[in-house]
Motif scaffolding. Structure first.
Motif, PDB file in Angstrom:
ATOM      1  N   PHE A   1       2.634  12.407  -2.791  1.00  0.00           N
ATOM      2  CA  PHE A   1       1.226  12.803  -2.955  1.00  0.00           C
ATOM      3  C   PHE A   1       0.948  12.952  -4.444  1.00  0.00           C
ATOM      4  CE2 PHE A   1      -2.595  15.322  -2.778  1.00  0.00           C
ATOM      5  CZ  PHE A   1      -3.245  14.800  -1.670  1.00  0.00           C
ATOM      6  N   THR A   2       0.338  11.915  -5.040  1.00  0.00           N
ATOM      7  CA  THR A   2       0.023  11.914  -6.463  1.00  0.00           C
ATOM      8  C   THR A   2      -1.466  12.201  -6.647  1.00  0.00           C
ATOM      9  OG1 THR A   2      -0.487   9.546  -6.444  1.00  0.00           O
ATOM     10  CG2 THR A   2       1.802  10.176  -6.856  1.00  0.00           C
ATOM     11  N   THR A   3      -1.916  12.161  -7.897  1.00  0.00           N
ATOM     12  CA  THR A   3      -3.348  12.283  -8.158  1.00  0.00           C
ATOM     13  C   THR A   3      -4.066  11.073  -7.571  1.00  0.00           C
ATOM     14  OG1 THR A   3      -3.240  11.095 -10.257  1.00  0.00           O
ATOM     15  CG2 THR A   3      -2.895  13.502 -10.318  1.00  0.00           C
ATOM     16  N   LEU A   4      -5.352  11.216  -7.314  1.00  0.00           N
ATOM     17  CA  LEU A   4      -6.125  10.105  -6.779  1.00  0.00           C
ATOM     18  C   LEU A   4      -6.134   8.941  -7.762  1.00  0.00           C
ATOM     19  CD1 LEU A   4      -7.950   8.950  -4.598  1.00  0.00           C
ATOM     20  CD2 LEU A   4      -9.888  10.117  -5.650  1.00  0.00           C
ATOM     21  N   GLU A   5      -6.195   9.223  -9.033  1.00  0.00           N
ATOM     22  CA  GLU A   5      -6.214   8.163 -10.048  1.00  0.00           C
ATOM     23  C   GLU A   5      -4.921   7.348 -10.011  1.00  0.00           C
ATOM     24  OE1 GLU A   5      -7.324   7.542 -14.774  1.00  0.00           O
ATOM     25  OE2 GLU A   5      -7.061   9.568 -13.966  1.00  0.00           O
ATOM     26  N   GLU A   6      -3.776   8.028  -9.889  1.00  0.00           N
ATOM     27  CA  GLU A   6      -2.499   7.327  -9.834  1.00  0.00           C
ATOM     28  C   GLU A   6      -2.360   6.555  -8.528  1.00  0.00           C
ATOM     29  OE1 GLU A   6       1.312   5.852 -10.428  1.00  0.00           O
ATOM     30  OE2 GLU A   6      -0.243   6.522 -11.817  1.00  0.00           O
ATOM     31  N   ALA A   7      -2.831   7.138  -7.426  1.00  0.00           N
ATOM     32  CA  ALA A   7      -2.788   6.441  -6.140  1.00  0.00           C
ATOM     33  C   ALA A   7      -3.628   5.165  -6.195  1.00  0.00           C
ATOM     34  CB  ALA A   7      -3.286   7.355  -5.021  1.00  0.00           C
ATOM     35  N   ASP A   8      -4.789   5.239  -6.813  1.00  0.00           N
ATOM     36  CA  ASP A   8      -5.646   4.059  -6.957  1.00  0.00           C
ATOM     37  C   ASP A   8      -4.961   2.976  -7.781  1.00  0.00           C
ATOM     38  OD1 ASP A   8      -7.693   5.103  -5.442  1.00  0.00           O
ATOM     39  OD2 ASP A   8      -9.021   5.548  -7.124  1.00  0.00           O
ATOM     40  N   ARG A   9      -4.262   3.397  -8.833  1.00  0.00           N
ATOM     41  CA  ARG A   9      -3.571   2.407  -9.678  1.00  0.00           C
ATOM     42  C   ARG A   9      -2.498   1.681  -8.862  1.00  0.00           C
ATOM     43  NH1 ARG A   9       0.866   1.457 -12.054  1.00  0.00           N
ATOM     44  NH2 ARG A   9       1.847   3.398 -11.338  1.00  0.00           N
ATOM     45  N   GLN A  10      -1.720   2.443  -8.103  1.00  0.00           N
ATOM     46  CA  GLN A  10      -0.679   1.830  -7.275  1.00  0.00           C
ATOM     47  C   GLN A  10      -1.289   0.970  -6.165  1.00  0.00           C
ATOM     48  OE1 GLN A  10       2.425   4.524  -5.905  1.00  0.00           O
ATOM     49  NE2 GLN A  10       2.223   5.791  -7.733  1.00  0.00           N
ATOM     50  N   ALA A  11      -2.417   1.412  -5.626  1.00  0.00           N
ATOM     51  CA  ALA A  11      -3.094   0.647  -4.569  1.00  0.00           C
ATOM     52  C   ALA A  11      -3.550  -0.712  -5.089  1.00  0.00           C
ATOM     53  CB  ALA A  11      -4.289   1.434  -4.029  1.00  0.00           C
ATOM     54  N   LYS A  12      -4.078  -0.746  -6.302  1.00  0.00           N
ATOM     55  CA  LYS A  12      -4.528  -2.009  -6.891  1.00  0.00           C
ATOM     56  C   LYS A  12      -3.356  -2.963  -7.100  1.00  0.00           C
ATOM     57  CE  LYS A  12      -8.579   0.033  -9.115  1.00  0.00           C
ATOM     58  NZ  LYS A  12      -9.183   0.514 -10.393  1.00  0.00           N
ATOM     59  N   ASP A  13      -2.209  -2.406  -7.490  1.00  0.00           N
ATOM     60  CA  ASP A  13      -1.007  -3.236  -7.637  1.00  0.00           C
ATOM     61  C   ASP A  13      -0.589  -3.818  -6.287  1.00  0.00           C
ATOM     62  OD1 ASP A  13      -0.901  -2.734 -10.344  1.00  0.00           O
ATOM     63  OD2 ASP A  13       0.618  -1.155 -10.196  1.00  0.00           O
ATOM     64  N   ALA A  14      -0.663  -2.985  -5.236  1.00  0.00           N
ATOM     65  CA  ALA A  14      -0.282  -3.445  -3.895  1.00  0.00           C
ATOM     66  C   ALA A  14      -1.237  -4.524  -3.396  1.00  0.00           C
ATOM     67  CB  ALA A  14      -0.262  -2.263  -2.924  1.00  0.00           C
ATOM     68  N   ILE A  15      -2.520  -4.346  -3.642  1.00  0.00           N
ATOM     69  CA  ILE A  15      -3.517  -5.351  -3.240  1.00  0.00           C
ATOM     70  C   ILE A  15      -3.219  -6.683  -3.925  1.00  0.00           C
ATOM     71  CG2 ILE A  15      -5.957  -6.011  -3.393  1.00  0.00           C
ATOM     72  CD1 ILE A  15      -6.613  -2.989  -3.110  1.00  0.00           C
ATOM     73  N   SER A  16      -2.932  -6.632  -5.217  1.00  0.00           N
ATOM     74  CA  SER A  16      -2.629  -7.846  -5.972  1.00  0.00           C
ATOM     75  C   SER A  16      -1.408  -8.554  -5.389  1.00  0.00           C
ATOM     76  CB  SER A  16      -2.375  -7.489  -7.442  1.00  0.00           C
ATOM     77  OG  SER A  16      -2.016  -8.630  -8.190  1.00  0.00           O
ATOM     78  N   LEU A  17      -0.365  -7.787  -5.060  1.00  0.00           N
ATOM     79  CA  LEU A  17       0.863  -8.363  -4.509  1.00  0.00           C
ATOM     80  C   LEU A  17       0.608  -8.998  -3.147  1.00  0.00           C
ATOM     81  CD1 LEU A  17       3.945  -8.785  -4.392  1.00  0.00           C
ATOM     82  CD2 LEU A  17       4.122  -6.458  -3.456  1.00  0.00           C
ATOM     83  N   TYR A  18      -0.067  -8.288  -2.254  1.00  0.00           N
ATOM     84  CA  TYR A  18      -0.260  -8.792  -0.894  1.00  0.00           C
ATOM     85  C   TYR A  18      -1.277  -9.932  -0.836  1.00  0.00           C
ATOM     86  CZ  TYR A  18       2.840  -5.530   1.416  1.00  0.00           C
ATOM     87  OH  TYR A  18       3.970  -4.866   1.854  1.00  0.00           O
ATOM     88  N   ARG A  19      -2.193  -9.985  -1.786  1.00  0.00           N
ATOM     89  CA  ARG A  19      -3.077 -11.158  -1.871  1.00  0.00           C
ATOM     90  C   ARG A  19      -2.260 -12.411  -2.137  1.00  0.00           C
ATOM     91  NH1 ARG A  19      -7.634  -8.866  -5.834  1.00  0.00           N
ATOM     92  NH2 ARG A  19      -5.911  -9.311  -7.218  1.00  0.00           N
TER      93      ARG A  19
END
Length: 249
Positions: A73-91
């Motif tokens: 459970f990180t900050t929302l800002e850090e979670a968003d950063r990791q989420a964007k990385d995951a989106i890029s990878l799975y695309r």
């Protein structure tokens, strides 16, 4: 401006876009998709429904999609950063899968349908852990399925899924077990709305000569749409939880 305030504005804009009336191109592609679907034998529809049912049941009851990533459970800002990385990878993963099956003709495109859903489910499980939610509880898997339906449903079902996600703290109480799930799940509608949402792009994948390029493009964009919906759904949930934790002045 605090990061959470910026996110609230972005989520509000996303929600408005979610319920915007479809444009002429979207309406035309839906009509074309419906026409093509009417020409597909019922046996093929039954096979697709069975594939969707199997994958969704695996999502809800199996461990196949559970990510190796630990729940943090990180900050929302850090979670968003990791989420964007995951989106890029799975695309990229989805695009590569679409290119491979698109180059293989119609039979390979039949394989692509369940394979793409599996990629999406893997991505959604990953995102759940990124935003700090374990995918072990049954209710969390219903949340994942609700995000999936929000991304690929018609207006009526989309509104219902959005309300479920927005009020998740209350909604999740009814999903502590699988009783309501077995009673309320309409498999035929589920797969039909999903197929209608992606049909036009996936039909291009079956055209000889451009199948590989069209398949990569279709899967990339379909995953991008899911990424936007999923990321904002988890943001909406995190913001709601932060508001509930905020002390009364």
């Amino acid at each position: 401006m605090l990061y959470e305030d910026q996110v609230r504005e972005e989520v509000s804009l996303w929600a408005k876009k979610l319920f915007k009336q479809p444009g002429m191109l979207e309406q035309a592609s839906k009509k074309l998709g419906m026409k093509v679907n009417s020409l597909i034998p019922q046996k093929a529809h039954d096979a697709i429904t069975a594939a969707v049912r199997t994958i969704v049941k695996t999502t809800l009851f199996g461990a196949e999609y559970t990510p190796k990533r630990k729940v943090t459970f990180t900050t929302l800002e850090e979670a968003d950063r990791q989420a964007k990385d995951a989106i890029s990878l799975y695309r990229k993963i989805a695009a590569a899968e679409g290119a491979g099956t698109g180059a293989g003709g119609i039979l390979m495109n039949v394989v692509d349908f369940p394979a793409l859903i599996a990629i999406k489910m893997k991505f959604l499980f990953e995102l759940s852990h990124i935003y700090g939610y374990s995918t072990t509880p049954f209710s969390e898997r219903i949340f994942i399925l609700s995000v999936f339906q929000l991304a690929y449903s018609g207006p009526t079902e989309r509104q219902r899924m959005f309300q479920r996600i927005r009020n998740w703290e209350t909604e999740k109480q009814q999903w502590s077990s699988d009783v309501n799930y077995h009673k309320n799940m309409d498999w035929e509608t589920f797969q039909k709305e999903y197929r209608d949402a992606i049909d036009f792009r996936k039909m291009l994948q079956m055209i000889p000569g451009i199948g590989a390029v069209a398949g990569a493009w279709a899967n990339y964009n379909i995953l991008e749409e899911l990424g936007e919906t999923a990321m904002n759904s988890y943001r909406l949930r995190r913001l709601a939880e932060a508001t509930q934790r905020r002390p009364v002045e």
